[in-house]
Design an enzyme around this catalytic site. Structure first.
Site, PDB file in Angstrom:
ATOM      1  N   HIS A  14       0.839  -1.207  -0.063  1.00 24.09           N
ATOM      2  CA  HIS A  14       0.145  -0.100  -0.062  1.00 24.09           C
ATOM      3  C   HIS A  14       0.781   1.150   0.076  1.00 24.09           C
ATOM      4  CE1 HIS A  14      -3.730   2.337   1.886  1.00 24.09           C
ATOM      5  NE2 HIS A  14      -2.994   2.926   1.259  1.00 24.09           N
ATOM      6  N   HIS A  16       1.506   4.797  -2.316  1.00 21.27           N
ATOM      7  CA  HIS A  16       1.064   5.767  -3.152  1.00 21.27           C
ATOM      8  C   HIS A  16       2.166   6.459  -4.021  1.00 21.27           C
ATOM      9  CE1 HIS A  16      -3.357   5.535  -2.355  1.00 21.27           C
ATOM     10  NE2 HIS A  16      -2.780   5.438  -1.313  1.00 21.27           N
ATOM     11  N   HIS A 194      -9.499   0.927  -1.401  1.00 18.55           N
ATOM     12  CA  HIS A 194      -9.691   1.670  -0.091  1.00 18.55           C
ATOM     13  C   HIS A 194     -10.916   1.697   0.468  1.00 18.55           C
ATOM     14  CE1 HIS A 194      -5.602   3.385  -1.475  1.00 18.55           C
ATOM     15  NE2 HIS A 194      -5.348   4.086  -0.361  1.00 18.55           N
ATOM     16  N   GLU A 197     -11.136   3.623   6.087  1.00 15.10           N
ATOM     17  CA  GLU A 197     -10.172   4.454   6.482  1.00 15.10           C
ATOM     18  C   GLU A 197     -11.072   5.378   7.331  1.00 15.10           C
ATOM     19  OE1 GLU A 197      -7.976   6.540   3.511  1.00 15.10           O
ATOM     20  OE2 GLU A 197      -6.586   7.304   4.909  1.00 15.10           O
ATOM     21  N   ASP A 274       1.694   4.017   2.844  1.00 12.86           N
ATOM     22  CA  ASP A 274       0.888   4.664   2.310  1.00 12.86           C
ATOM     23  C   ASP A 274       1.627   6.014   1.521  1.00 12.86           C
ATOM     24  OD1 ASP A 274      -1.876   5.400   1.629  1.00 12.86           O
ATOM     25  OD2 ASP A 274      -2.225   6.166   3.568  1.00 12.86           O
ATOM     26  N   ASP A 275       1.908   7.127   2.128  1.00 13.79           N
ATOM     27  CA  ASP A 275       2.421   8.281   1.508  1.00 13.79           C
ATOM     28  C   ASP A 275       3.256   8.784   2.475  1.00 13.79           C
ATOM     29  OD1 ASP A 275       0.061   9.170  -0.754  1.00 13.79           O
ATOM     30  OD2 ASP A 275      -1.055   8.512   1.377  1.00 13.79           O
TER      31      ASP A 275
HETATM   32  N1  HPA Z   1      -6.515   7.387   1.212  1.00 15.90           N
HETATM   33  C1  HPA Z   1      -7.204   7.776   0.240  1.00 15.90           C
HETATM   34  N2  HPA Z   1      -6.662   8.198  -0.847  1.00 15.90           N
HETATM   35  C2  HPA Z   1      -5.446   8.538  -0.981  1.00 15.90           C
HETATM   36  C3  HPA Z   1      -4.449   8.165   0.036  1.00 15.90           C
HETATM   37  C4  HPA Z   1      -5.296   7.610   1.414  1.00 15.90           C
HETATM   38  O1  HPA Z   1      -4.590   7.073   2.291  1.00 15.90           O
HETATM   39  N3  HPA Z   1      -3.344   8.407  -0.215  1.00 15.90           N
HETATM   40  C5  HPA Z   1      -3.404   8.943  -1.293  1.00 15.90           C
HETATM   41  N4  HPA Z   1      -4.550   8.658  -1.913  1.00 15.90           N
HETATM   42 ZN    ZN Z   2      -3.650   4.861   0.480  1.00 15.87          ZN
END
Ligand code: HPA
Ligand code: ZN
Length: 335
Positions: A14, A16, A194, A197, A274-275
């Site tokens: 996971h 991006h 996703h 969250e 994630d990011d």
């Molecule tokens: N959630 C939803 N969209 C996203 C995320 C995330 O954590 N990171 C980049 N786009």
């Molecule tokens: Zn994500």
């Protein structure tokens, strides 16, 4: 524990690629491509990374991504991330990208996919890191726009293993994309989304109805005991991102995170970043946060990598090779 954590072979599911854009590269590309940024300095960028929810992060994430223009930019971005993988002992990664974030600005899909894929090939050859690419559909846009994007991805089928779903969750449930996901499946793509969250557990049930192989995040599953049992029985992996969940206030404190509770209940949970540029850490930092706050045993740490191998889209023979690497890690006598 820190050296053991470093040498544990890790698998990331996971991530991006746009979320790996470090402020230094953001500034350099802004200058090179003559695209203004709403920040005066690198320090100002870092100060702006003070999020209160998913949307407040996404606004900065899309603004940052606007500096990515040419094939060489996507190559540089991806190569820098894959070097971080080497540093963190990530041996396999399944990378998300958002085609619409770029095509909406007039960037060529060929340059996006070409640049990312060139870096992935180089990492395989020079760093021994394998990777797959997953194209995410932006859920805040319409299904029709998403279907157009899906159609444009068909010529790149050999480079894209799966279709995912990301961006602003609440108000854009998985059921909005039923037709798109059914078309993607017909085209032979694997599916992920996703869910859970910021959206409630109902979003996870809906994502499962789309036919996904994994749930990205999924941490709100604990609101529904039946759902937790279902995820466990069906071995449906959750790609959990601890630092992301903390920065976006899904959990207030590391000790409140439910990843370890789910792991100890026998669910196939995995740790991911994630990011990482926006959330303050790559894979080792995410592992460390959990290991330190929950006094995780070495066996449990290993289980997280084993889960990620099982949850990956690798063929069986490659999964067995990675399992062997993890076994070798276990066999090394602790000093
Ligand atoms: N959630 C939803 N969209 C996203 C995320 C995330 O954590 N990171 C980049 N786009
Ligand atoms: Zn994500």
């Amino acid at each position: 524990m820190t050296t053991r954590l470093q040498s544990l072979p890790k698998i990331e599911l996971h991530l991006h690629i746009e979320g790996t854009l470090e402020p230094e590269m953001m500034f350099a590309l802004s200058k090179k491509n003559n695209i203004p940024l709403p920040y005066k300095s690198i320090e100002e960028v870092k100060e702006a990374y003070n999020f209160h929810n998913l949307q407040s992060f996404l606004d900065l994430y899309y603004a940052g991504a606007s500096v990515l223009v040419g094939r060489e930019d996507f190559f540089s971005l991806t190569w820098a991330y894959l070097l971080k993988c080497k540093e963190n002992n990530v041996v396999h990664t399944e990378i998300f990208f958002d085609p619409q974030t770029h095509t909406q600005r007039g960037v060529n899909l060929e340059d996006v996919i070409g640049g990312i894929s060139d870096a992935m090939k180089k990492a395989d050859e020079e760093l021994g890191i394998s990777s797959y690419l997953i194209a995410c559909i932006l859920r805040h846009l319409s299904q029709e726009e998403g279907i157009e994007t899906l159609k444009s991805l068909i010529p790149y089928k050999d480079k894209i293993i799966a279709i995912g779903l990301d961006s602003s969750e609440v108000g854009h449930p998985p059921s909005k994309f039923k037709t798109l996901f059914s078309l993607a499946k017909q085209e032979g793509f694997l599916l992920v989304a996703h869910a859970g969250e910021e959206g409630d557990s109902g979003y996870i049930w809906e994502a499962l109805e789309l036919g996904v192989s994994r749930i990205d995040h999924g941490v709100r599953c604990t609101e529904d005991a039946k759902l937790v049992q279902y995820l466990k029985q069906k071995h449906i992996p959750l790609t959990v991102c601890p630092l992301s969940n903390l920065k976006l206030k899904v959990f207030k404190h590391p000790s409140e995170h439910n990843l370890v509770e789910l792991l100890r209940q026998g669910l196939c949970v995995t740790i991911n970043s994630d990011d990482p540029s926006y959330f303050g850490g790559y894979m080792n930092d995410n592992f460390r946060l959990i290991v330190e706050n929950f006094d995780l045993s070495e066996e449990e740490m290993v289980d997280l990598s084993v889960n990620a191998i099982k949850a990956s889209f690798l063929p069986q023979n490659k999964k067995e090779k990675l399992m062997q690497q993890v076994q070798n890690f276990k066999n090394v006598t602790k000093s």
